[in-house]
Scaffold this active site. Structure first.
Site, PDB file in Angstrom:
ATOM      1  N   GLU A  48       0.875  -1.166   0.000  1.00 10.34           N
ATOM      2  CA  GLU A  48       0.000   0.000   0.000  1.00 10.34           C
ATOM      3  C   GLU A  48       0.921   1.228   0.000  1.00 10.34           C
ATOM      4  O   GLU A  48       1.816   1.323   0.855  1.00 10.34           O
ATOM      5  CB  GLU A  48      -0.880  -0.012   1.258  1.00 10.34           C
ATOM      6  CG  GLU A  48      -1.853   1.138   1.258  1.00 10.34           C
ATOM      7  CD  GLU A  48      -2.756   1.172   2.489  1.00 10.34           C
ATOM      8  OE1 GLU A  48      -2.722   0.224   3.290  1.00 10.34           O
ATOM      9  OE2 GLU A  48      -3.477   2.177   2.628  1.00 10.34           O
ATOM     10  N   ARG A 272       4.989 -12.768   9.843  1.00 17.62           N
ATOM     11  CA  ARG A 272       5.536 -11.426   9.719  1.00 17.62           C
ATOM     12  C   ARG A 272       6.917 -11.374  10.340  1.00 17.62           C
ATOM     13  O   ARG A 272       7.169 -12.045  11.339  1.00 17.62           O
ATOM     14  CB  ARG A 272       4.596 -10.568  10.567  1.00 17.62           C
ATOM     15  CG  ARG A 272       4.394  -9.208  10.163  1.00 17.62           C
ATOM     16  CD  ARG A 272       3.395  -8.520  11.091  1.00 17.62           C
ATOM     17  NE  ARG A 272       3.431  -7.136  10.717  1.00 17.62           N
ATOM     18  CZ  ARG A 272       2.830  -6.669   9.615  1.00 17.62           C
ATOM     19  NH1 ARG A 272       2.099  -7.460   8.877  1.00 17.62           N
ATOM     20  NH2 ARG A 272       2.947  -5.407   9.287  1.00 17.62           N
ATOM     21  N   LYS A 282       4.343   0.927   9.336  1.00 19.50           N
ATOM     22  CA  LYS A 282       4.448   2.168   8.576  1.00 19.50           C
ATOM     23  C   LYS A 282       3.799   3.330   9.319  1.00 19.50           C
ATOM     24  O   LYS A 282       4.270   4.449   9.269  1.00 19.50           O
ATOM     25  CB  LYS A 282       3.783   1.988   7.201  1.00 19.50           C
ATOM     26  CG  LYS A 282       4.671   1.260   6.214  1.00 19.50           C
ATOM     27  CD  LYS A 282       4.034   1.196   4.848  1.00 19.50           C
ATOM     28  CE  LYS A 282       2.987   0.123   4.800  1.00 19.50           C
ATOM     29  NZ  LYS A 282       2.402  -0.085   3.477  1.00 19.50           N
TER      30      LYS A 282
END
Ligand code: ATP
Ligand code: MG
Length: 575
Positions: A48, A272, A282
């Site tokens: 994204e 992850r 982020k």
């Protein structure tokens, strides 16, 4: 944006030194064996564009590109740009740069926004099939109606609207007739499903916001869950890797694909990457940047790819690190020291050795001729014979590291001290004869005598000295700024906070030390930004873009001592 950046990139992808087997590879191998996708392997990396990529993304990138590459497949870079309010072209550009820097070339370059028309058509189809409806409940009410893990949800009073009414309302949502948040389009699945993601998830929301690519064309935007699987399907992605938090979304991913009868992409979840002393979010990293806690996204203390690149980490080190941590189905935390170990291991092979003095102490060699300069031979890289050697000027006045001299030596201190002889690397053996002190009683100058018979550091009579120290010639040295970094977070888990505190309360306020009066070899005066060196005995350093001709700036990439190797040593492993 440069045109070349927007074109699909092709080329060879970089591979780590070794590729240990993992469960995802096993799935792909099985699919190839059963000819599930006609022998095709198609992956994608779907960031994204709402921030810069970090080392966690590097793991996903290495998997997406690495696995496709291994099986002769293809990988798309797809920007998952369904949140117009948080996304910017700056992030798109940085993401492309970072993927390329890591050593990967995408086959197709796509944006989820490329699919907005198709997704809209599919939404109309789901409405017509009685599989989607427009809901007028507020976000808050939808939350309440959803129920909990232990209680089933409740049907919305709008759930049984007619197909005609739903089509009319959805088209008018698109036409901009309704304000933000007044209505949503939801999938009609099962409000009693044990999986909360299946309780009539929202597919579209109204948002009158300008999009970085589609401008003002749309005022309804698809949700991640509605956009992602269909984007995969449109690109005929065979193996869609994502992190474990999406495991519970997989039934929904499959539901949309089944209802629409489109190409069956397969979602596979993996763990992850978490690193000790490091924040990989982020949103939090953006906060550090916005609040000025760091100098920007590429601050060398940041775990972003642009930050660690500026710091001097190499793509090879990162790829080898990612290959060595592997993938699994349980989330853990990797020691930051392990990443640093891979950085050292790679830089040890490629970084040129030079001498630099961070905290200079003046040394005068009283019996060395006043106006003489000798060019001493120094080896550029003992690990790489092809790197050759260079000349380093030696003269009567030198700088050594403050720490390499003690007037009163502690036990086992073998470096310079009054009356003791040490070797100056590539120079001569010198013996300390006296010191000069300032008013405060601090040693500001050390006097030595040298033995002319020991040029290059050898003793003709075979006598031994216990220490070899580095130096630079005072008259020839170049002033440099050196930036020493410590972890941004001292706590192993930065998110471990007291009640009422925020992760940023755990920030290490001493994570940056600027040494403005370091002295380096003259050869470094005009070093090019990005070049990596080993400062002998100190660590690996990389030339910062802030450097000016004659005044280089260095970032300490990593110190020499290898905590990870020691940990491994203790465990009986070898490193
Ligand atoms: P963040 O939580 O940092 O904002 P994200 O998951 O929202 O990250 P995306 O841009 O959606 O970031 O991620 C793109 C891809 O990278 C996804 O497939 C995601 O699963 C993967 N990814 C993100 N963070 C990590 C991580 N720490 N380890 C491994 N893969 C990750
Ligand atoms: Mg995300």
């Amino acid at each position: 944006m440069k045109t070349s950046d927007t074109e699909a990139e092709t080329g060879t992808n970089a591979a780590p030194e070794s590729r240990p087997s993992n469960f995802i590879r096993d799935i792909i191998l099985d699919d190839l064996k059963s000819n599930k996708y006609n022998g095709r392997v198609q992956t994608r990396f779907p960031p994204e564009p709402n921030g810069y990529l970090h080392i966690g993304h590097a793991k996903a990138i290495c998997l997406d590109f690495g696995l496709a590459d291994e099986f002769g497949g293809h990988t798309n870079l797809r920007f998952d740009d369904t949140n117009p309010e948080k996304e910017e072209t700056e992030y798109v550009d940085s993401i492309m740069e970072d993927v390329k820097w890591l050593g990967f070339r995408w086959d197709g370059l796509f944006y989820a926004s490329d699919y907005f028309d198709q997704l809209y058509e599919w939404a109309l189809k789901l409405i017509r099939d009685g599989k989607a409806y427009v809901d007028d409940l507020s976000a808050e009410e939808i939350r309440k109606y959803r129920g909990t893990l232990t209680e089933p949800g409740k049907d919305s009073p709008y759930r049984n609207r007619s197909v005609e009414e739903n089509l009319d309302l959805f088209q008018r949502m698109k036409a901009g007739e309704f304000p933000d948040g007044s209505r949503v389009l939801r999938a009609k699945i099962d409000m009693a499903s044990p999986n909360l993601n299946m309780r009539d998830p929202v597919m579209y929301r109204i948002l009158h916001a300008e999009h970085h690519r589609t401008g003002n064309k749309w005022c309804i935007y698809p949700m991640y869950d509605y956009a992602h699987g269909q984007s995969d399907s449109l690109e005929k992605v065979t193996h869609s890797m994502c992190t474990l938090e999406f495991e519970d979304h997989r039934p929904l991913y499959n539901w949309f694909i089944q209802q629409l009868g489109i190409f069956p992409s397969q979602q596979i979840e993996f763990d992850r990457l978490n690193l000790t002393h490091t924040l990989l979010s982020k949103r939090k990293l953006l906060q550090l940047v916005r609040e000025g806690r760091v100098r920007g996204w590429d601050d060398p203390r940041m775990p972003t790819l642009s930050g660690i690149r500026r710091r001097g980490y190499t793509p090879e080190a990162i790829r080898n690190f990612v290959a060595s941590i592997g993938v699994s189905k349980t989330t853990g935390s990797i020691e930051l020291a392990m990443l640093e170990h891979f950085v050292r291991e790679d830089l040890n092979k490629r970084a040129l050795r030079v001498m630099a003095v961070l905290r200079p102490l003046k040394v005068v060699i009283d019996n060395y001729p006043e106006n003489q300069t000798e060019e001493m031979d120094a080896i550029n890289n003992p690990e790489d014979a092809a790197a050759g050697s260079r000349k380093v000027p030696f003269s009567r006045v030198l700088y050594i590291e403050h720490d390499d001299f003690r007037e009163v030596p502690p036990p086992k201190y073998f470096r310079l001290t009054p009356g003791r002889e040490v070797r100056l690397r590539y120079g001569y053996l010198v013996t300390c004869t006296s010191v000069v002190k300032n008013d405060k009683g601090e040693v500001v100058e050390v006097h030595c005598s040298y033995d002319p018979a020991t040029r290059g550091g050898n003793t003709p009579d075979g006598r031994k000295v216990k220490a070899t120290i580095h130096w630079v010639s005072a008259a020839h040295a170049v002033d440099a700024e050196v930036r020493i970094y410590e972890n941004l977070f001292l706590k192993e888990n930065p998110s471990d906070v007291e009640e009422g505190q925020d992760v940023l309360d755990n920030l290490n306020l001493n994570s940056l030390e600027i040494i403005s009066d370091a002295k380096v070899e003259p050869a470094l005066a005009n070093a090019t930004a990005g070049t990596r060196y080993q400062f002998e005995r100190l660590g690996y350093f990389s030339v910062d873009p802030d450097s000016k001709p004659g005044k280089p700036v260095f970032n300490r990439t990593v110190a020499l001592k290898d905590a990870w190797a020691r940990v491994q040593g203790k465990k009986g492993g070898k490193n």
